[in-house]
Design a protein around this motif. Sequence first.
Motif, PDB file in Angstrom:
ATOM      1  N   ILE A   7      45.801 -31.953 165.979  1.00 17.52           N
ATOM      2  CA  ILE A   7      46.389 -30.646 165.673  1.00 17.52           C
ATOM      3  C   ILE A   7      47.879 -30.714 166.020  1.00 17.52           C
ATOM      4  O   ILE A   7      48.266 -31.413 166.957  1.00 17.52           O
ATOM      5  N   LYS A 134      37.686 -26.334 167.992  1.00 11.94           N
ATOM      6  CA  LYS A 134      37.838 -24.920 168.341  1.00 11.94           C
ATOM      7  C   LYS A 134      38.635 -24.772 169.634  1.00 11.94           C
ATOM      8  O   LYS A 134      39.524 -23.928 169.731  1.00 11.94           O
ATOM      9  N   MET A 137      42.231 -25.413 168.807  1.00 17.08           N
ATOM     10  CA  MET A 137      42.826 -24.279 168.091  1.00 17.08           C
ATOM     11  C   MET A 137      43.078 -23.108 169.049  1.00 17.08           C
ATOM     12  O   MET A 137      44.103 -22.438 168.957  1.00 17.08           O
ATOM     13  N   LYS A 140      46.133 -23.922 170.972  1.00 21.71           N
ATOM     14  CA  LYS A 140      47.310 -23.703 170.116  1.00 21.71           C
ATOM     15  C   LYS A 140      47.680 -22.218 170.083  1.00 21.71           C
ATOM     16  O   LYS A 140      48.852 -21.866 170.260  1.00 21.71           O
TER      17      LYS A 140
END
Length: 152
Positions: A7, A134, A137, A140
């Motif tokens: 990511i 997950k 994320m 993030k």
Amino acid sequence: MKYRNEITIDLPRSTLIEKLDNPDNMKHWQRGLIGYKLLNEEDPGAVGAQMELEYKMGKRQMIMTETITKRDFPGEFHATYDAKGVHNIQQNFFEEVDAQSTKWVSESEFQFASFGMKLMGWLMPGAFKKQSLKYMMDFKNFAEKGVSVADG
């Protein structure tokens, strides 16, 4: 079972590491985390240091032990996570994309002790990868926008 997630986070690498390396921030991006306890308080971030993590996932409660295996910030952080019947080897790499963004690459390996867990890993490998992504994320969103999973 092995897999890789990555990511890009819109923060300088030093800022990302500062947020990631603070255990008090875990509640903001690790869903289900009830609490943690440092098992090596004299040097909690050193290689070999351990932390006990307690999670509630649905009706199930889980305790796991994190053991730091490599800490070479800002580039790498590796650890193992042990829970009943599961050994997870986690390798994390942090690469500067540019001055304002960082790529986080996470390599995971799960080793299962029981037949039931081996079967679950074989039947549902995507669920493990999806859960790991997950968490990334959620980190993030917390790191970039201040959105905490603890608020909702």
